[in-house]
Design an enzyme around this catalytic site. Structure first.
Site, mmCIF file in Angstrom:
data_model
loop_
_atom_site.group_PDB
_atom_site.id
_atom_site.type_symbol
_atom_site.label_atom_id
_atom_site.label_comp_id
_atom_site.label_asym_id
_atom_site.label_seq_id
_atom_site.Cartn_x
_atom_site.Cartn_y
_atom_site.Cartn_z
ATOM 1 N N ARG A 120 36.414 -39.561 -8.074
ATOM 2 C CA ARG A 120 37.811 -39.104 -8.187
ATOM 3 C C ARG A 120 37.875 -37.577 -8.177
ATOM 4 O O ARG A 120 38.951 -36.998 -7.994
ATOM 5 C CB ARG A 120 38.473 -39.594 -9.490
ATOM 6 C CG ARG A 120 38.616 -41.102 -9.680
ATOM 7 C CD ARG A 120 39.172 -41.817 -8.482
ATOM 8 N NE ARG A 120 38.086 -42.282 -7.628
ATOM 9 C CZ ARG A 120 38.241 -42.674 -6.363
ATOM 10 N NH1 ARG A 120 39.418 -42.621 -5.788
ATOM 11 N NH2 ARG A 120 37.212 -43.092 -5.652
ATOM 12 N N ASP A 124 43.475 -53.836 4.210
ATOM 13 C CA ASP A 124 42.955 -52.687 3.472
ATOM 14 C C ASP A 124 42.374 -53.173 2.143
ATOM 15 O O ASP A 124 42.754 -54.229 1.634
ATOM 16 C CB ASP A 124 44.094 -51.698 3.231
ATOM 17 C CG ASP A 124 43.590 -50.345 2.755
ATOM 18 O OD1 ASP A 124 42.370 -50.106 2.803
ATOM 19 O OD2 ASP A 124 44.434 -49.526 2.335
ATOM 20 N N GLU A 125 41.460 -52.413 1.550
ATOM 21 C CA GLU A 125 40.859 -52.724 0.248
ATOM 22 C C GLU A 125 40.316 -54.155 0.228
ATOM 23 O O GLU A 125 40.534 -54.918 -0.718
ATOM 24 C CB GLU A 125 41.889 -52.525 -0.883
ATOM 25 C CG GLU A 125 42.510 -51.149 -0.945
ATOM 26 C CD GLU A 125 41.570 -50.075 -1.466
ATOM 27 O OE1 GLU A 125 40.371 -50.370 -1.676
ATOM 28 O OE2 GLU A 125 42.016 -48.932 -1.641
ATOM 29 N N LYS A 147 39.815 -43.620 5.051
ATOM 30 C CA LYS A 147 40.021 -44.988 5.524
ATOM 31 C C LYS A 147 41.478 -45.249 5.899
ATOM 32 O O LYS A 147 41.747 -45.974 6.866
ATOM 33 C CB LYS A 147 39.561 -46.005 4.483
ATOM 34 C CG LYS A 147 40.405 -46.072 3.221
ATOM 35 C CD LYS A 147 39.904 -47.161 2.298
ATOM 36 C CE LYS A 147 40.724 -47.205 1.021
ATOM 37 N NZ LYS A 147 42.133 -47.519 1.248
ATOM 38 N N THR A 148 42.434 -44.672 5.173
ATOM 39 C CA THR A 148 43.842 -44.895 5.507
ATOM 40 C C THR A 148 44.168 -44.292 6.865
ATOM 41 O O THR A 148 44.916 -44.879 7.663
ATOM 42 C CB THR A 148 44.753 -44.298 4.419
ATOM 43 O OG1 THR A 148 44.394 -44.859 3.151
ATOM 44 C CG2 THR A 148 46.215 -44.606 4.711
ATOM 45 N N GLN A 190 33.189 -49.873 -4.453
ATOM 46 C CA GLN A 190 34.395 -49.683 -5.274
ATOM 47 C C GLN A 190 35.040 -51.015 -5.653
ATOM 48 O O GLN A 190 36.228 -51.067 -5.972
ATOM 49 C CB GLN A 190 35.402 -48.798 -4.535
ATOM 50 C CG GLN A 190 34.898 -47.388 -4.283
ATOM 51 C CD GLN A 190 35.954 -46.483 -3.697
ATOM 52 O OE1 GLN A 190 36.924 -46.098 -4.357
ATOM 53 N NE2 GLN A 190 35.785 -46.134 -2.428
#
Length: 742
Positions: free
Chosen positions: A597, A218-219, A32-33, A249
Site C-alpha cells: 500500500r 477483475d479481482e 491492472k485496471t 493478494q
C-alpha cells in the site's frame, strides 16, 4: 487509440490477445485496471465488437463505477457495456427470468442483513432454541451452504461432524421456505438462484452465453466457488474469458474466496494463456524488495517478482515500543514531524490486522490534535462491547442515566425480555421515577414471578458493584464489572469476531490502567469524561486526515506513507493461523498487501507487551519480522540483545524523530531514540519560557488547563497540565497543539 501508447510491453500483450481464455497475473501497483479497460476499448475500437456483447465484472460498486467512467472517456457506446459487480449482474438476470424457476416472481424483494436477522430470530424463537450464539451460527452456516451451492441435505452430509449441525440445517430449511413464501431473496440467493437458473433453464443460459462474446473479471482471486461457476457458464459458448487478479493478494478466504480459482485457471481452461504484470508503478525499490521477500515464503503461489523503475527510496523504519501507547506515540510523532516538513495528514495510513489495536492510536492522535478516521470497524469507544461496558460504568457513576440502564439490563442476556422492560419503563413514567427506581421496586410490578426474579438479580448486581465502586481502584472496578456480570460469557474465543471483541475488552482495561497512572487522583467520573471526549472525533472536516484501518479494508488503496502496526506473534499473524498452513499463508498475503500500500515510506512497529484479554502480557516478535530480518537490519541480534545494548534509547512518550533516513544505506532500524529524535523545526516559533507552573494553557482538544509542572526529558521540554474533569496529561511543549493564554 492513444490509450495503447500508455501501455508497457507487458501490459500490451494481453490487451491485444483477444481470442480464448486469458489470465493476467497482475502484481500490486502494476496497472491492472488500465489493462482491463484498455482491452475492452481495444475490442470495440479495433475488433469491432458491439459494446452490449461485452461483460465486465468487478467486486465493488466503487470499482465498477470507476471502470465505467474510464470506458466512457475512451470509447463510444460504453454505456451499453455490462459493467457491474457480480451481485448486480445477477439481480439483472433474475429480474428478467427468475419466474421460470416457478418459485419466485420477478418483483422479488432483496432482504438486507437486518431483514435476514429478524426472520432468523423468529425461527429460533419458534424452535425454542435458547443458545445465545444460535443467531450468529445460523447466519454463518446458511451463508456458507449457499456459497458452496449446497442444499440443506447436502450441507448436512458434508458437515455431519459439526456440533449441533442438525439444528442449523433445520433453521436453514425453514428460513428458505420463509423466503419463498415472501417472494424474497437474501444476498447469497442472488448468486445461488442465478446459478440454478443458468443450469436448469437452458434457454436462459443460451441467451446470456450467446449475448456475452467477451467476459472480463477483475479481482479473480476473490471469487468463491459459485461465483466462479457462474462466470464459467456465461463464457461457455464463445469461450472468450479474460480474468485479472493476483493470487498474492487473495485475503478473503474467511468469507469464501477460493485461491484455487486463480491458481487452477489453466486447468479449467485448457488452452488458457497466462501473462504476468510485474512492473510496479507505485512503490520504491526498497518497499518492493520487502514485499517480494515476505511473499516468497508462501508455498502455494504463482511465481512472480515485482520490480520498478522508481527510485531506491527511504529505508524501511522499524520501531519496537515497550507498550502499545509508546507504539502509537511514536507513530504520532513521526506523522507530526513529516507534516511539519510539508506532508499532508491524508498522506498517512496506520494499518493493523485487528481493529482492537486502534484504541491507542485514537487516543494519542487526539492528544496531539492529529485528525483521523477509522475504517474497517467502529472507532474504539463506539464498538458495541465497549459501549456496553462503559454503560455499566455510567450507571455506577449516575444511576439516573436511563439510556445506560436500558443498554445493560439484558447484556449479557439474562432473560429480561421486552415485555418486562416495557413494564419497568411504564412504572417509572407513571410514578415520575427514573428507570433505576423501577428496578429497585421490581417486587411491586405486575410481572410473573420469574420475570421479577431476573430483575431483582440485576438490581443486586448493580448494588454490589456500587459498593465495589466505593472501595476499589478504577482498574479493579472494571474487573469486578466484567466478572460479576459474567460479561465475557457472550463471546466464543474460537470465532474471529468474538476473539476481536475479547481483545477490545482487554484494550478497555488498558485504557483504564493508563488513565489511572497518568491521573492518580482522578476517579470514575473523570475517566468517563475523558473517554467521552475521545469519542467525539467526528467534528473533523474535509479530507485531510490520517487513515486508521484494518488491512482488509484498504485493499486496492495506496498511501504515500504507511505504518504497519502490531507485528507481534498472535496479533499479526493472528493466533488461530498458527499451526494452520493455509491460514498462515493468507496472513502472509495480508502482510504483502499491507507493505504494497506504501508509495514512499514504510514504518513497521510492535510493542513488547500489550493488554490482551484483560491483563498485560509480554509479546514475541511476529514471524514476519523474523522472515524480514535481513532486510530490516535485524539479522545478527535478537530484539532482546538490541534492547540490552541500547538502554539509553528507553522510550519517552513525548519525544519525536525529525532526522531523515540516509538513502545511501540499504535498510536500518529507527529505534535508537536518543540518537534519532531531536527538536523539531517548530522549536524556533515556540517560546518555552512562557510555560511555567500556574500558567493557563488552551489545548486544541482538551480545552483550558493549568500547568502544574515543567521538566526536561532528553533535552525536550515537557509540561504536566491539569484539566478539569480529565485529570493530568503530559505534553511535549514543542509538539502539543496548545498555547499559554495568561
Amino acid at each position: 487509440m492513444d490509450y495503447l501508447s500508455k501501455l508497457n510491453p507487458e501490459q500490451m500483450a494481453p490487451v491485444v490477445d483477444t481470442d480464448g481464455a486469458v489470465l493476467v497475473l497482475a502484481g500490486a501497483g502494476s496497472g491492472k485496471t488500465r489493462v482491463l479497460t484498455s482491452r475492452i476499448a481495444y475490442l470495440i475500437d479495433k475488433k469491432g465488437v458491439m459494446p452490449y456483447n461485452i461483460l465486465a465484472i468487478t467486486f465493488t460498486n466503487k470499482a465498477a463505477n470507476e471502470m465505467r467512467e474510464r470506458l466512457e472517456g475512451m470509447v463510444k457506446g460504453a454505456s451499453d457495456i455490462w459493467v457491474s459487480t457480480i451481485h448486480s449482474m445477477c439481480v439483472r438476470i433474475l429480474r428478467s427470468f427468475i419466474d421460470r424457476l416457478g418459485t419466485y416472481q420477478t418483483n422479488f424483494t432483496i432482504y438486507s442483513e437486518a431483514d435476514k436477522e429478524r426472520v432468523l430470530k423468529r425461527i429460533i424463537t419458534d424452535l425454542k432454541i435458547t443458545s445465545e450464539s444460535a443467531l450468529k451460527n445460523a447466519k454463518y452456516h446458511i451463508s456458507n451452504a449457499k456459497n458452496q451451492n449446497l442444499s440443506p441435505e447436502e450441507y448436512l452430509r458434508e458437515h455431519s461432524r459439526v456440533s449441533d449441525i442438525e439444528r442449523y440445517v433445520a433453521i436453514y430449511r425453514i428460513y428458505n421456505e420463509e423466503l419463498k413464501r415472501s417472494n424474497s431473496l437474501d444476498f447469497d440467493d442472488l448468486l445461488l438462484l442465478t446459478y440454478e437458473l443458468l443450469t436448469k433453464k437452458p434457454e436462459v443460459l443460451d441467451y446470456y452465453a450467446n449475448k456475452f462474446h467477451y467476459v472480463h473479471v477483475d479481482e479473480f482471486q476473490d471469487t468463491n466457488k459459485i461465483q466462479c461457476d457462474i462466470i464459467k457458464l456465461l463464457a461457455s459458448v464463445h469461450k472468450n474469458i479474460f480474468v485479472v487478479g493476483d493470487d498474492d493478494q487473495s485475503i478473503y478466504g474467511w468469507r469464501g474466496a477460493e485461491i484455487k480459482n486463480i491458481l487452477n485457471f489453466h486447468k479449467d481452461f485448457k488452452d488458457a494463456k497466462v501473462y504476468k504484470l510485474e512492473q510496479n508503478y507505485r512503490s520504491t525499490k526498497r518497499i518492493l524488495d520487502l514485499a517480494n521477500s515476505i511473499i516468497k515464503n508462501n508455498g502455494v503461489r504463482s511465481q512472480k517478482e515485482l520490480w520498478t523503475e522508481n527510485e531506491q527510496g527511504a529505508k524501511i523504519d522499524t520501531f519496537f515500543a515497550d507498550e502499545e501507547t509508546g507504539e502509537a506515540a511514536y507513530t504520532a510523532m513521526r506523522i507530526r514531524s513529516l507534516v511539519q516538513n510539508g506532508a499532508s495528514y491524508s498522506d498517512f495510513a496506520v494499518l493493523m490486522r485487528i481493529n482492537a489495536l486502534s484504541r491507542a492510536y485514537e487516543q494519542e492522535f487526539l492528544k496531539y490534535g492529529i485528525p483521523f478516521k477509522v475504517f474497517g470497524g467502529f472507532k474504539f469507544f463506539e464498538r458495541k462491547e465497549i459501549k456496553d461496558l462503559t454503560a455499566y460504568l455510567r450507571v455506577l457513576s449516575n444511576p439516573l442515566d436511563n439510556e445506560a440502564v436500558l443498554r445493560i439490563i439484558n447484556v449479557p442476556k439474562r432473560g429480561i425480555g421486552d415485555k418486562s422492560i416495557e413494564t419497568l419503563v411504564k412504572y417509572a413514567k407513571d410514578n415520575g421515577f427514573m428507570l433505576f427506581d423501577s428496578i429497585v421496586d421490581a417486587e411491586k410490578l405486575d410481572l410473573p414471578s420469574g420475570a421479577k426474579a431476573k430483575i431483582v438479580q440485576f438490581k443486586k448486581l448493580i448494588i454490589s458493584l456500587m459498593a465495589d465502586k466505593e472501595t476499589m481502584t478504577l482498574v479493579e472496578l472494571l474487573d469486578s464489572v466484567i466478572k460479576k456480570s459474567d460479561f465475557m460469557s457472550q463471546f466464543d474465543p474460537k470465532k474471529d469476531e468474538d476473539n476481536n471483541k475479547m481483545m477490545n475488552v482487554g484494550e478497555l482495561k488498558s485504557s483504564v490502567d493508563e488513565f489511572s497512572k497518568l491521573n492518580p487522583n482522578s476517579g470514575l467520573n473523570e475517566y468517563l469524561s475523558s473517554i467521552t471526549l475521545s469519542s467525539d472525533l467526528d467534528e473533523v472536516e474535509g479530507t485531510n486526515f490520517v487513515t486508521i484501518a484494518t488491512i482488509h479494508s484498504v485493499k486496492g488503496l495506496e498511501f504515500e506513507n504507511v505504518f504497519i502496526a502490531g507485528l507481534d506473534e498472535t496479533i499479526f499473524p493472528v493466533a488461530r493461523a498458527v499451526g494452520e498452513v493455509d491460514d498462515m499463508e493468507e496472513e502472509r498475503r495480508l502482510m504483502y498487501v499491507a507493505i504494497t500500500r506504501a508509495r514512499q515510506r514504510l514504518f513497521i512497529t510492535r510493542a513488547r507487551s500489550r493488554f490482551v484479554y484483560g491483563k498485560r502480557q509480554a509479546t514475541s516478535p511476529s514471524r514476519f519480522l523474523l522472515e524480514l530480518s535481513d532486510k530490516l537490519g535485524l539479522k545478527t541480534r535478537s530484539e532482546q540483545i538490541e534492547r540490552a545494548e541500547n538502554k539509553e534509547r528507553q522510550y519517552d512518550y513525548e519525544q519525536r524523530r525529525t532526522d531523515e533516513p540516509d538513502p545511501s544505506k540499504s535498510y536500518g532500524v529507527a529505534s535508537n531514540f536518543s540518537r534519532s529524535f531531536s527538536r523539531p523545526k517548530k522549536a524556533s516559533t515556540v517560546d518555552v519560557s512562557k510555560f511555567k507552573p500556574g500558567k493557563k494553557v488552551r489545548h486544541i482538544k482538551f480545552g483550558i488547563g493549568t500547568i502544574i509542572a515543567v521538566k526536561s526529558s532528553n533535552g525536550n521540554p515537557i509540561c504536566d497540565v491539569a484539566f478539569t474533569g480529565l485529570g493530568v496529561k503530559s505534553f511535549a511543549i514543542l509538539m502539543a497543539p496548545m498555547e499559554v493564554i495568561d
